[in-house]
Every structure is written in structure tokens, then in C-alpha cells.
Design a protein around this motif. Structure first.
Motif, PDB file in Angstrom:
ATOM      1  N   ILE A  21     -10.046 -12.652   3.876  1.00 17.03           N
ATOM      2  CA  ILE A  21     -11.015 -12.552   5.369  1.00 17.03           C
ATOM      3  C   ILE A  21     -12.270 -11.795   4.950  1.00 17.03           C
ATOM      4  CG2 ILE A  21      -8.804 -12.383   6.229  1.00 17.03           C
ATOM      5  CD1 ILE A  21      -9.192  -9.326   6.625  1.00 17.03           C
ATOM      6  N   ARG A  22     -13.282 -11.623   5.913  1.00 17.29           N
ATOM      7  CA  ARG A  22     -14.462 -10.865   5.796  1.00 17.29           C
ATOM      8  C   ARG A  22     -14.037  -9.227   5.588  1.00 17.29           C
ATOM      9  NH1 ARG A  22     -19.062 -12.978  10.244  1.00 17.29           N
ATOM     10  NH2 ARG A  22     -19.382 -10.822   9.853  1.00 17.29           N
ATOM     11  N   ASP A  23     -14.664  -8.511   4.951  1.00 17.59           N
ATOM     12  CA  ASP A  23     -14.485  -7.290   4.757  1.00 17.59           C
ATOM     13  C   ASP A  23     -14.981  -6.509   6.068  1.00 17.59           C
ATOM     14  OD1 ASP A  23     -17.271  -5.555   3.755  1.00 17.59           O
ATOM     15  OD2 ASP A  23     -17.500  -7.690   4.002  1.00 17.59           O
ATOM     16  N   ASP A  24     -15.707  -7.066   7.126  1.00 19.46           N
ATOM     17  CA  ASP A  24     -16.302  -6.302   8.107  1.00 19.46           C
ATOM     18  C   ASP A  24     -15.544  -6.668   9.500  1.00 19.46           C
ATOM     19  OD1 ASP A  24     -17.211  -8.958   8.203  1.00 19.46           O
ATOM     20  OD2 ASP A  24     -19.245  -8.061   9.010  1.00 19.46           O
ATOM     21  N   VAL A  25     -14.404  -7.437   9.243  1.00 18.46           N
ATOM     22  CA  VAL A  25     -13.646  -7.950  10.507  1.00 18.46           C
ATOM     23  C   VAL A  25     -12.146  -7.416  10.398  1.00 18.46           C
ATOM     24  CG1 VAL A  25     -12.903  -9.764  11.972  1.00 18.46           C
ATOM     25  CG2 VAL A  25     -15.207  -9.889  10.678  1.00 18.46           C
ATOM     26  N   ASP A  26     -11.587  -6.776  11.658  1.00 21.29           N
ATOM     27  CA  ASP A  26     -10.572  -6.401  11.382  1.00 21.29           C
ATOM     28  C   ASP A  26      -9.399  -7.407  11.284  1.00 21.29           C
ATOM     29  OD1 ASP A  26      -7.639  -5.232  11.994  1.00 21.29           O
ATOM     30  OD2 ASP A  26      -8.486  -4.195  14.045  1.00 21.29           O
ATOM     31  N   THR A 158     -13.330  -7.094  -2.424  1.00 25.52           N
ATOM     32  CA  THR A 158     -12.495  -6.750  -3.375  1.00 25.52           C
ATOM     33  C   THR A 158     -11.799  -7.874  -3.956  1.00 25.52           C
ATOM     34  OG1 THR A 158     -10.709  -6.242  -1.700  1.00 25.52           O
ATOM     35  CG2 THR A 158     -12.141  -4.523  -2.383  1.00 25.52           C
ATOM     36  N   GLY A 159     -11.369  -9.038  -3.147  1.00 27.44           N
ATOM     37  CA  GLY A 159     -10.525 -10.009  -3.532  1.00 27.44           C
ATOM     38  C   GLY A 159      -9.085  -9.601  -3.514  1.00 27.44           C
ATOM     39  N   TYR A 160      -8.424 -10.133  -4.362  1.00 31.00           N
ATOM     40  CA  TYR A 160      -6.780  -9.735  -4.454  1.00 31.00           C
ATOM     41  C   TYR A 160      -6.539  -9.876  -5.883  1.00 31.00           C
ATOM     42  CZ  TYR A 160      -6.011 -14.714  -4.513  1.00 31.00           C
ATOM     43  OH  TYR A 160      -6.230 -16.147  -4.946  1.00 31.00           O
ATOM     44  N   GLU A 161      -5.490  -9.319  -6.283  1.00 31.91           N
ATOM     45  CA  GLU A 161      -4.842  -9.389  -7.417  1.00 31.91           C
ATOM     46  C   GLU A 161      -3.860 -10.415  -7.586  1.00 31.91           C
ATOM     47  OE1 GLU A 161      -5.932  -7.319 -10.066  1.00 31.91           O
ATOM     48  OE2 GLU A 161      -7.240  -6.177  -8.736  1.00 31.91           O
ATOM     49  N   PHE A 162      -3.437 -10.981  -8.702  1.00 30.92           N
ATOM     50  CA  PHE A 162      -2.522 -11.840  -8.958  1.00 30.92           C
ATOM     51  C   PHE A 162      -1.038 -11.435  -8.782  1.00 30.92           C
ATOM     52  CE2 PHE A 162      -5.686 -13.608 -12.243  1.00 30.92           C
ATOM     53  CZ  PHE A 162      -6.125 -14.903 -11.325  1.00 30.92           C
ATOM     54  N   SER A 163      -1.232 -10.093  -8.883  1.00 31.14           N
ATOM     55  CA  SER A 163       0.398  -9.542  -8.601  1.00 31.14           C
ATOM     56  C   SER A 163       0.735  -9.219  -7.228  1.00 31.14           C
ATOM     57  CB  SER A 163       0.539  -8.162  -9.551  1.00 31.14           C
ATOM     58  OG  SER A 163      -0.550  -7.336  -9.131  1.00 31.14           O
ATOM     59  N   ASP A 164      -0.284  -9.232  -6.312  1.00 32.76           N
ATOM     60  CA  ASP A 164       0.123  -9.192  -4.854  1.00 32.76           C
ATOM     61  C   ASP A 164       1.010 -10.415  -4.516  1.00 32.76           C
ATOM     62  OD1 ASP A 164      -1.942  -7.176  -5.096  1.00 32.76           O
ATOM     63  OD2 ASP A 164      -3.505  -8.365  -3.899  1.00 32.76           O
ATOM     64  N   SER A 165       1.816  -9.753  -3.322  1.00 30.43           N
ATOM     65  CA  SER A 165       2.826 -10.874  -2.638  1.00 30.43           C
ATOM     66  C   SER A 165       2.261 -12.078  -2.311  1.00 30.43           C
ATOM     67  CB  SER A 165       3.560  -9.885  -1.664  1.00 30.43           C
ATOM     68  OG  SER A 165       4.104 -10.971  -0.945  1.00 30.43           O
ATOM     69  N   HIS A 166       2.664 -13.073  -2.469  1.00 28.36           N
ATOM     70  CA  HIS A 166       2.187 -14.422  -2.238  1.00 28.36           C
ATOM     71  C   HIS A 166       2.934 -14.927  -0.787  1.00 28.36           C
ATOM     72  CE1 HIS A 166       0.931 -15.547  -6.725  1.00 28.36           C
ATOM     73  NE2 HIS A 166       0.243 -14.428  -5.997  1.00 28.36           N
ATOM     74  N   SER A 232     -16.374 -19.600 -10.123  1.00 24.93           N
ATOM     75  CA  SER A 232     -17.011 -19.139  -8.640  1.00 24.93           C
ATOM     76  C   SER A 232     -16.387 -17.823  -8.367  1.00 24.93           C
ATOM     77  CB  SER A 232     -17.076 -20.113  -7.617  1.00 24.93           C
ATOM     78  OG  SER A 232     -15.837 -20.092  -7.136  1.00 24.93           O
ATOM     79  N   ALA A 233     -15.231 -17.321  -9.005  1.00 23.84           N
ATOM     80  CA  ALA A 233     -14.454 -16.169  -8.587  1.00 23.84           C
ATOM     81  C   ALA A 233     -14.870 -15.139  -9.373  1.00 23.84           C
ATOM     82  CB  ALA A 233     -13.081 -16.327  -8.734  1.00 23.84           C
ATOM     83  N   ILE A 234     -15.503 -15.127 -10.509  1.00 25.65           N
ATOM     84  CA  ILE A 234     -16.059 -14.059 -11.063  1.00 25.65           C
ATOM     85  C   ILE A 234     -14.893 -13.217 -11.533  1.00 25.65           C
ATOM     86  CG2 ILE A 234     -18.138 -12.484 -11.508  1.00 25.65           C
ATOM     87  CD1 ILE A 234     -19.171 -13.455  -8.927  1.00 25.65           C
ATOM     88  N   ARG A 235     -13.998 -13.887 -11.985  1.00 21.71           N
ATOM     89  CA  ARG A 235     -12.725 -13.087 -12.591  1.00 21.71           C
ATOM     90  C   ARG A 235     -11.796 -12.381 -11.650  1.00 21.71           C
ATOM     91  NH1 ARG A 235     -13.329 -12.210 -18.442  1.00 21.71           N
ATOM     92  NH2 ARG A 235     -15.417 -13.063 -19.221  1.00 21.71           N
ATOM     93  N   THR A 236     -12.288 -12.449 -10.277  1.00 22.51           N
ATOM     94  CA  THR A 236     -11.335 -11.660  -9.303  1.00 22.51           C
ATOM     95  C   THR A 236     -11.150 -12.937  -8.302  1.00 22.51           C
ATOM     96  OG1 THR A 236     -12.060  -9.588  -9.975  1.00 22.51           O
ATOM     97  CG2 THR A 236     -11.007  -9.915  -7.839  1.00 22.51           C
ATOM     98  N   ARG A 239     -12.921 -13.437  -3.858  1.00 19.90           N
ATOM     99  CA  ARG A 239     -14.316 -12.754  -3.699  1.00 19.90           C
ATOM    100  C   ARG A 239     -15.280 -13.799  -2.865  1.00 19.90           C
ATOM    101  NH1 ARG A 239     -15.916  -9.129  -8.617  1.00 19.90           N
ATOM    102  NH2 ARG A 239     -17.459  -8.355  -7.197  1.00 19.90           N
ATOM    103  N   TYR A 240     -16.162 -13.180  -1.967  1.00 19.79           N
ATOM    104  CA  TYR A 240     -17.417 -13.850  -1.668  1.00 19.79           C
ATOM    105  C   TYR A 240     -18.049 -14.894  -2.693  1.00 19.79           C
ATOM    106  CZ  TYR A 240     -17.271 -10.837   2.781  1.00 19.79           C
ATOM    107  OH  TYR A 240     -16.894  -9.905   3.766  1.00 19.79           O
ATOM    108  N   GLY A 241     -18.283 -16.122  -2.278  1.00 21.01           N
ATOM    109  CA  GLY A 241     -18.858 -16.861  -3.103  1.00 21.01           C
ATOM    110  C   GLY A 241     -17.971 -17.840  -3.546  1.00 21.01           C
ATOM    111  N   GLN A 242     -16.789 -17.640  -3.480  1.00 20.67           N
ATOM    112  CA  GLN A 242     -15.683 -18.457  -3.981  1.00 20.67           C
ATOM    113  C   GLN A 242     -15.721 -19.855  -3.491  1.00 20.67           C
ATOM    114  OE1 GLN A 242     -11.547 -17.285  -5.630  1.00 20.67           O
ATOM    115  NE2 GLN A 242     -10.805 -18.467  -3.443  1.00 20.67           N
ATOM    116  N   ILE A 243     -15.600 -21.013  -4.315  1.00 16.60           N
ATOM    117  CA  ILE A 243     -15.488 -22.490  -3.762  1.00 16.60           C
ATOM    118  C   ILE A 243     -14.213 -22.984  -3.738  1.00 16.60           C
ATOM    119  CG2 ILE A 243     -16.452 -24.523  -4.271  1.00 16.60           C
ATOM    120  CD1 ILE A 243     -18.970 -23.314  -5.548  1.00 16.60           C
TER     121      ILE A 243
END
Length: 281
Positions: A21-26, A158-166, A232-236, A239-243
Motif C-alpha cells: 500500500i501507499r505509505d501515506d494512507v491508513d 519499505t516494501g516487505y521481507e520474503f520471510s513475512d507471512s504470505h 524494478s524492485a531494487i532488491r526489495t 517498493r515504489y516503482g515495482q512493475i
């Protein structure tokens, strides 16, 4: 984490989060009840599909399973799995090279050339949920779409980590299709200055989930979530810019109809798979 699992995660986690989600929206503004889209199918553990006929669910081939699936909160038994004959998975060698250099060019080429679509036939017809209609017009370009899923979540900074719950809570977001041709329809997760009010993207755990286009009467299914461009993810991821690219169902409407009607096209892979396939993204 096994290399095989990592390959799957990279193929689509860089592909498909319970909506980033957007970082500036609840976050609460992105969450929706299951009644928002009753035709959503939950695959075992993670990943989704969409009910498109009383006995049939469409999903991304890389996420497909033959385990029991859940629709409208009710477990449904699977009769068989039909993979598109053009589905491909990256080799271990190609993955190793990409991880060593972070050059994902050939990895992306292979993903882009794959037919990442599968149909799941249910043992009994679903009578308590109306199937989703499929978009067949090929008019996806520049349209605003609604994406949904219960996978991992994060925000565009921030994106997310591969280890986060799916498997988390159901969320929906919106985006605009920036390219649509052949197998794929794609969009970019834009920064807030260029984004829709509830802009978002997909990620780990959302593979097979719905990409919906609004018509005069209702939202119809344009495709299932498939993969995102690792470069496009720049290793994470997330994040913004991901296609993100998604299976374009208007391209596969004849194949889908041939399977459901019982008259598959030549060369189709209709065999029943006795063991679960790769994990979903």
C-alpha cells in the motif's frame, strides 16, 4: 530456505503481497470483508484463484495446487488440475546466475515467455457463489483496475521481507494498466505524487488473485496476479516503482472455453497432478 522455495518466491514474490500500500494512507482503508468479492478462492497456505464457472477456478500456473481450496469460507474438493502447456519455470542455473549478479534479464525473458495460467476443476459445482465474468474485449490498456489478495503486506517505502507471512487480511487496491498485449497486462506502483488515492501493488501470497476491470454493470475479471519485474524492485519487493505483470485472460479466452467445454485444444496438458505443485507467490 530451500533454493527451490527461493526460486518460487523470486519468480513471483517479486511478483505477487496482500497488497502493498501507499505509505501515506491508513492500512484500514485498504482492508475489505470477504463479501467484497465472494468468487475469490483461497489456495492451501497461500495464493488465490477465482471462480469463473460452477466447477472451475482460474489461477496462475505457478501457484496452482490440487489440495482442497476454500471459496466463500467453505472447503471445496479438487477433481483435477489443468496446466497450460506453455507454462515454464526458471531453471536453478538461471536463478543462481541472477542471484550472483542481480542481472535478471534472462530470468525476466523466461517469465515473460511463459503461459502462467491454470484451471482447477472442482469435484462438486459451487452453488452459493456466482462465478466472476471474464473480460474478453482486450481493452485493458490505460484502465483503472482493482487488485485483491491476502498475502504479505507492506508499503511503497519499505516494501516487505520474503520471510513475512504470505497469508494476512484481505485487502484491495487500485492501479492503472500501463501496458497490455499478448499474454500480459502490467502496471507500475507509483509514488504518492503520481498515484491513485488507494494505489497499491501485489506481492508474495497474492498470486492467482483477481485483477478486476469495471464495466457499466459490475467488476469483471481481467486476469490473475502473476509476477513482478525483479529489476524494478531494487532488491526489495513491494517498493515504489515495482512493475507487476498479470495474466491477460482476453488472450486465453479460447483455451479456457475449450477446457471447460471438454474439447481441449491440441497439445493441452490436461493431466491430473497427484502431488501439490510449487508454492504460491
Amino acid at each position: 530456505m530451500s533454493r527451490f522455495l527461493l526460486l518460487t518466491l523470486l519468480a513471483v514474490s517479486f511478483g505477487a503481497s496482500a497488497i502493498v500500500i501507499r505509505d501515506d494512507v491508513d492500512d484500514a482503508k485498504y482492508r475489505v470483508p470477504a463479501s467484497e468479492f465472494p468468487a475469490l478462492a483461497d489456495l492451501h497456505g497461500e495464493g488465490h484463484g477465482v471462480l469463473i464457472a460452477p466447477r472451475w477456478v482460474v489461477t496462475a500456473a505457478h501457484a496452482a495446487q490440487i489440495r482442497q481450496i476454500t471459496i466463500n469460507g467453505i472447503p471445496r474438493d479438487v477433481k483435477r488440475l489443468v496446466l497450460h502447456p506453455g507454462h515454464k519455470m526458471p531453471s536453478q542455473r538461471l536463478l543462481d546466475q541472477a542471484l550472483a549478479t542481480w542481472d535478471w534479464t534472462l530470468f525476466r525473458v523466461l517469465l515473460a515467455s511463459s503461459d502462467d495460467i491454470a484451471l482447477i476443476e472442482l469435484t462438486e459445482p459451487v452453488t452459493d457463489v456466482a462465478p466472476a465474468a471474464i473480460n474478453k474485449s482486450g481493452d485493458e490498456f490505460d484502465q483503472v483496475v482493482k487488485i485483491m489478495g491476502k498475502g504479505a503486506t507492506g508499503n511503497g517505502v519499505t516494501g516487505y521481507e520474503f520471510s513475512d507471512s504470505h497469508r494476512t487480511e484481505l485487502r484491495r487496491a487500485y492501479n492503472k494498466i500501463t501496458s497490455a498485449d499478448g499474454r500480459w497486462l502490467c502496471y507500475i506502483f507509483d509514488k504518492p505524487s503520481d498515484a491513485l488515492p488507494l494505489e497499491g501493488g501485489s506481492g508474495s501470497g497474492d498470486s492467482g488473485g483477481p485483477i478486476l476491470i469495471q464495466t457499466e454493470k459490475d467488476w469483471i475479471l481481467a486476469g490473475p496476479t502473476s509476477w513482478s519485474d525483479p529489476q524494478s524492485a531494487i532488491r526489495t519487493p513491494g517498493r515504489y516503482g515495482q512493475i507487476s505483470c498479470n495474466v491477460r485472460l482476453s488472450h486465453y479466452s479460447d483455451w479456457i472455453e475449450s477446457i471447460i467445454s471438454g474439447q481441449p485444444q491440441a497439445g493441452a496438458n490436461n493431466s491430473f497432478k497427484p502431488t501439490p505443485l510449487r508454492g504460491a507467490a
